[in-house]
Structures are given as structure tokens and as C-alpha cells.
Design a protein around this motif. Structure first.
Motif, PDB file in Angstrom:
ATOM      1  N   GLU A 157     -11.828 -14.694  -9.931  1.00  0.00           N
ATOM      2  CA  GLU A 157     -12.235 -13.387 -11.102  1.00  0.00           C
ATOM      3  C   GLU A 157     -12.553 -14.187 -12.509  1.00  0.00           C
ATOM      4  OE1 GLU A 157     -13.370 -10.559  -9.059  1.00  0.00           O
ATOM      5  OE2 GLU A 157     -12.339 -11.366  -7.272  1.00  0.00           O
ATOM      6  N   SER A 158     -13.892 -13.310 -12.860  1.00  0.00           N
ATOM      7  CA  SER A 158     -14.048 -13.808 -14.323  1.00  0.00           C
ATOM      8  C   SER A 158     -13.545 -12.045 -15.103  1.00  0.00           C
ATOM      9  CB  SER A 158     -15.805 -13.655 -14.341  1.00  0.00           C
ATOM     10  OG  SER A 158     -15.944 -12.424 -13.455  1.00  0.00           O
ATOM     11  N   GLU A 159     -13.059 -11.014 -14.673  1.00  0.00           N
ATOM     12  CA  GLU A 159     -12.417 -10.062 -15.217  1.00  0.00           C
ATOM     13  C   GLU A 159     -11.454  -9.143 -14.982  1.00  0.00           C
ATOM     14  OE1 GLU A 159     -15.530  -6.755 -15.559  1.00  0.00           O
ATOM     15  OE2 GLU A 159     -16.772  -8.191 -16.711  1.00  0.00           O
ATOM     16  N   ASP A 160     -10.233  -8.995 -15.980  1.00  0.00           N
ATOM     17  CA  ASP A 160      -8.861  -8.473 -15.396  1.00  0.00           C
ATOM     18  C   ASP A 160      -8.649  -7.366 -14.327  1.00  0.00           C
ATOM     19  OD1 ASP A 160      -7.858 -10.098 -17.180  1.00  0.00           O
ATOM     20  OD2 ASP A 160      -6.847  -9.566 -18.996  1.00  0.00           O
ATOM     21  N   ASP A 161      -7.774  -7.022 -13.414  1.00  0.00           N
ATOM     22  CA  ASP A 161      -7.913  -6.017 -13.136  1.00  0.00           C
ATOM     23  C   ASP A 161      -6.697  -4.943 -13.770  1.00  0.00           C
ATOM     24  OD1 ASP A 161     -10.441  -5.694 -11.717  1.00  0.00           O
ATOM     25  OD2 ASP A 161      -8.860  -7.135 -10.102  1.00  0.00           O
ATOM     26  N   LEU A 162      -6.944  -4.033 -13.693  1.00  0.00           N
ATOM     27  CA  LEU A 162      -5.447  -2.769 -14.347  1.00  0.00           C
ATOM     28  C   LEU A 162      -4.746  -2.655 -12.696  1.00  0.00           C
ATOM     29  CD1 LEU A 162      -7.288  -0.737 -16.775  1.00  0.00           C
ATOM     30  CD2 LEU A 162      -5.533  -2.608 -17.335  1.00  0.00           C
ATOM     31  N   PHE A 163      -3.130  -3.159 -13.250  1.00  0.00           N
ATOM     32  CA  PHE A 163      -2.595  -2.980 -11.650  1.00  0.00           C
ATOM     33  C   PHE A 163      -1.190  -1.904 -12.787  1.00  0.00           C
ATOM     34  CE2 PHE A 163      -4.823  -5.761 -10.395  1.00  0.00           C
ATOM     35  CZ  PHE A 163      -4.646  -5.445  -8.171  1.00  0.00           C
ATOM     36  N   LEU A 164      -0.744  -0.411 -12.400  1.00  0.00           N
ATOM     37  CA  LEU A 164      -0.353   0.057 -12.695  1.00  0.00           C
ATOM     38  C   LEU A 164       1.011   0.074 -11.440  1.00  0.00           C
ATOM     39  CD1 LEU A 164      -0.882   3.900 -13.621  1.00  0.00           C
ATOM     40  CD2 LEU A 164       0.854   3.293 -12.405  1.00  0.00           C
ATOM     41  N   LEU A 165       1.918   0.008 -11.882  1.00  0.00           N
ATOM     42  CA  LEU A 165       3.581  -0.467 -11.539  1.00  0.00           C
ATOM     43  C   LEU A 165       4.401   0.814 -12.018  1.00  0.00           C
ATOM     44  CD1 LEU A 165       5.474  -2.041  -9.498  1.00  0.00           C
ATOM     45  CD2 LEU A 165       5.661  -2.828 -11.574  1.00  0.00           C
ATOM     46  N   GLU A 166       4.930   1.417 -10.720  1.00  0.00           N
ATOM     47  CA  GLU A 166       6.060   2.195 -10.971  1.00  0.00           C
ATOM     48  C   GLU A 166       6.884   2.410  -9.882  1.00  0.00           C
ATOM     49  OE1 GLU A 166       7.467   5.103 -13.153  1.00  0.00           O
ATOM     50  OE2 GLU A 166       5.362   5.202 -13.105  1.00  0.00           O
ATOM     51  N   VAL A 167       8.666   1.686 -10.211  1.00  0.00           N
ATOM     52  CA  VAL A 167       9.470   1.438 -10.202  1.00  0.00           C
ATOM     53  C   VAL A 167      10.172   2.566  -9.709  1.00  0.00           C
ATOM     54  CG1 VAL A 167      11.694   0.660  -9.758  1.00  0.00           C
ATOM     55  CG2 VAL A 167       9.456  -0.559 -10.570  1.00  0.00           C
ATOM     56  N   ALA A 168      11.227   3.170  -7.912  1.00  0.00           N
ATOM     57  CA  ALA A 168      11.830   4.455  -8.013  1.00  0.00           C
ATOM     58  C   ALA A 168      13.354   3.707  -7.733  1.00  0.00           C
ATOM     59  CB  ALA A 168      11.567   5.184  -7.187  1.00  0.00           C
ATOM     60  N   THR A 169      14.653   3.678  -8.183  1.00  0.00           N
ATOM     61  CA  THR A 169      15.362   3.391  -7.313  1.00  0.00           C
ATOM     62  C   THR A 169      15.164   3.972  -5.727  1.00  0.00           C
ATOM     63  OG1 THR A 169      16.505   3.496  -9.478  1.00  0.00           O
ATOM     64  CG2 THR A 169      18.140   3.331  -7.433  1.00  0.00           C
ATOM     65  N   TYR A 170      15.461   4.761  -5.844  1.00  0.00           N
ATOM     66  CA  TYR A 170      15.755   5.538  -4.473  1.00  0.00           C
ATOM     67  C   TYR A 170      14.409   6.777  -3.960  1.00  0.00           C
ATOM     68  CZ  TYR A 170      20.095   5.190  -5.065  1.00  0.00           C
ATOM     69  OH  TYR A 170      22.010   4.256  -4.683  1.00  0.00           O
ATOM     70  N   PRO A 171      14.133   6.930  -2.583  1.00  0.00           N
ATOM     71  CA  PRO A 171      12.586   8.288  -3.045  1.00  0.00           C
ATOM     72  C   PRO A 171      12.849   9.440  -3.165  1.00  0.00           C
ATOM     73  CG  PRO A 171      13.520   7.196  -0.697  1.00  0.00           C
ATOM     74  CD  PRO A 171      14.614   7.245  -1.567  1.00  0.00           C
ATOM     75  N   ASP A 172      11.937   9.807  -3.646  1.00  0.00           N
ATOM     76  CA  ASP A 172      12.327  11.302  -4.581  1.00  0.00           C
ATOM     77  C   ASP A 172      11.528  12.257  -4.906  1.00  0.00           C
ATOM     78  OD1 ASP A 172      13.079  12.709  -7.438  1.00  0.00           O
ATOM     79  OD2 ASP A 172      14.931  12.097  -7.137  1.00  0.00           O
TER      80      ASP A 172
END
Length: 247
Positions: free
Chosen positions: A13-28
Motif C-alpha cells: 500500500e502507498s498510504e497509511d490506514d487508521l486502526f483503532l484498538l480497544e482492550v477489555a479485560t472482561y466482556p463489559d
């Protein structure tokens, strides 16, 4: 704020993509609201909808984080559909991560799905870290893997002791700059909250803006000084003056 917003240049690819990451210890149930705010925040700031992933570390109860959300205005004139990828780590085969050879994935392995004895899996994690960690980073990888191992096996003290020893035990923790930084941050937060609690016990309600000023202090020497001032000041106004930047 999102747990992580990554600018990723995929191969070819020639351009960046944005990746958003959210981490949860448990389902909430709060995770759904957090993801909604995160996605909208990124869109407002960047004008681009990010590729969104939430990583759930351990199961708990019957609730599962939904893979999307429908929003609708009170009178129905506006609506939108948000969706994201939910990765439940305990459903991912450990072998899939171990086979990649990517040392950055190794700390997650103790939380994945495997039929082998945990001692065997943790030993493979140790070998992968020793073989592939960048120079100077081995202690960090061992320490983080210990933390996530503890999240899964915290109810079996005997087994956990054995598993942590395979990952270097206490010495690896002491040698890890990442863990030391986390401990320092935790101690700083504790000191800030202790000051607020102390003032509340002495003088009653502490206004939120005042509490936020206290929580903005990060220097250890300054926090120790403020603890003494909280014990000796005549009233909140006297403490506020001591908190001022020129004091």
C-alpha cells in the motif's frame, strides 16, 4: 481516549490506514459505549472512519461484547450503524500465534485456547522470547507475559508460581523498565488520590476542579510535599495556595 490509534502501512500500500484498538479485560457493557465514543472521536479529528478492533482478554458470565451498534435520534430523523471486529482471545488457537514467529504476539498466548499443559505452552513462550526479542527487550516481554499469565491462572497459586518461574519470576519483573514505569505511575496515582481523600476527611467536599489540579501533579518530591501540606494546612484555601505553580 482510545487504548490505541495506529497508523498502519500495509504491505504493497502507498498510504497509511487508521486502526483503532480497544482492550477489555472482561466482556463489559461499557465497552460498547467506549467504542462508539472512540470511533466518533477519531472521525471528528481525522475525517476518516478507523478500522476498529476490540480485544477481550477473558470470558466472564454470559455477556458478549456486540459487534456493532445502531444509533437513532429521538425523532428518527437521523440514524447510523457502527460496526467493529470483536476478538475474544480465549477462542484464538495458541498455535496460530506461536507459528507466526512474531515475538510481539507471545505475551497474549497464555490467554488463548490450547489443550497442552500450561507448563508446556509457557515454556514455548519463554523459548520464543529468548530467541526473538530485540536486544534489551527480553525482560519487558517476559514481564508482560507474566502479567497476562497471572490474569488466567490467578486462582491456582501453586500452578501460577511454577508458570511465572518459567518466565523468569520476580527477577524479570525487577529488570523490566515497562513494569517499573507502571509501578511508578501507580504509586503516583495512589499519592494523588490519598491527598484528595485526606483533604475530604479534614475539610469535607473537595471541588472537582481542585481535585483535578492535584491529579495533575506528577513530580514525586512535589507530591510528598503536598502530602505534608494536606496534613498541616488550616483550610482548603491554604492548600490551594500551596498548590499554586509558584509555590
Amino acid at each position: 481516549m482510545p487504548d490505541g490509534l495506529l497508523e498502519v502501512r500495509l504491505q504493497g500500500e502507498s498510504e497509511d490506514d487508521l486502526f483503532l484498538l480497544e482492550v477489555a479485560t472482561y466482556p463489559d457493557r461499557r465497552v460498547e459505549n467506549q467504542l462508539t465514543r472512540d470511533v466518533m472521536l477519531v472521525y471528528l479529528d481525522r475525517g476518516q472512519l478507523p478500522e476498529t478492533v476490540t480485544l477481550v482478554l477473558r470470558p466472564k458470565g454470559k455477556f458478549r461484547v456486540p459487534s456493532g451498534r445502531n444509533l437513532r435520534s429521538p425523532r428518527g430523523l437521523s440514524s447510523c450503524r457502527l460496526s467493529w471486529r470483536v476478538v475474544e482471545l480465549w477462542t484464538i488457537p495458541a498455535e496460530a500465534l506461536l507459528r507466526t514467529g512474531d515475538v510481539g504476539l507471545i505475551p497474549w498466548v497464555p490467554l488463548t485456547d490450547f489443550a497442552d499443559p500450561p507448563e508446556a505452552i509457557i515454556q514455548r513462550c519463554r523459548e520464543a522470547i529468548d530467541a526473538n526479542a530485540p536486544p534489551g527487550e527480553t525482560a519487558n516481554f517476559l514481564a508482560v507475559t507474566q502479567v497476562l499469565t497471572g490474569l488466567r491462572y490467578n486462582k491456582d497459586a501453586g500452578l501460577l508460581t511454577v508458570l511465572l518461574s518459567l518466565l523468569g519470576g520476580r527477577q524479570a519483573m525487577l529488570e523490566s523498565p515497562v513494569i517499573q514505569d507502571l509501578l511508578t505511575a501507580q504509586a503516583r496515582t495512589t499519592a494523588q488520590e490519598d491527598i484528595v481523600t485526606f483533604l475530604e476527611e479534614r475539610f469535607g467536599h473537595v471541588p472537582e476542579d481542585f481535585a483535578m489540579e492535584i491529579r495533575s501533579v506528577v513530580e514525586e518530591d512535589r507530591l510528598r510535599e503536598l502530602v505534608r501540606k494536606a496534613a498541616s494546612c488550616a483550610d482548603l484555601e491554604a492548600f490551594r495556595k500551596a498548590l499554586a505553580p509558584d509555590n
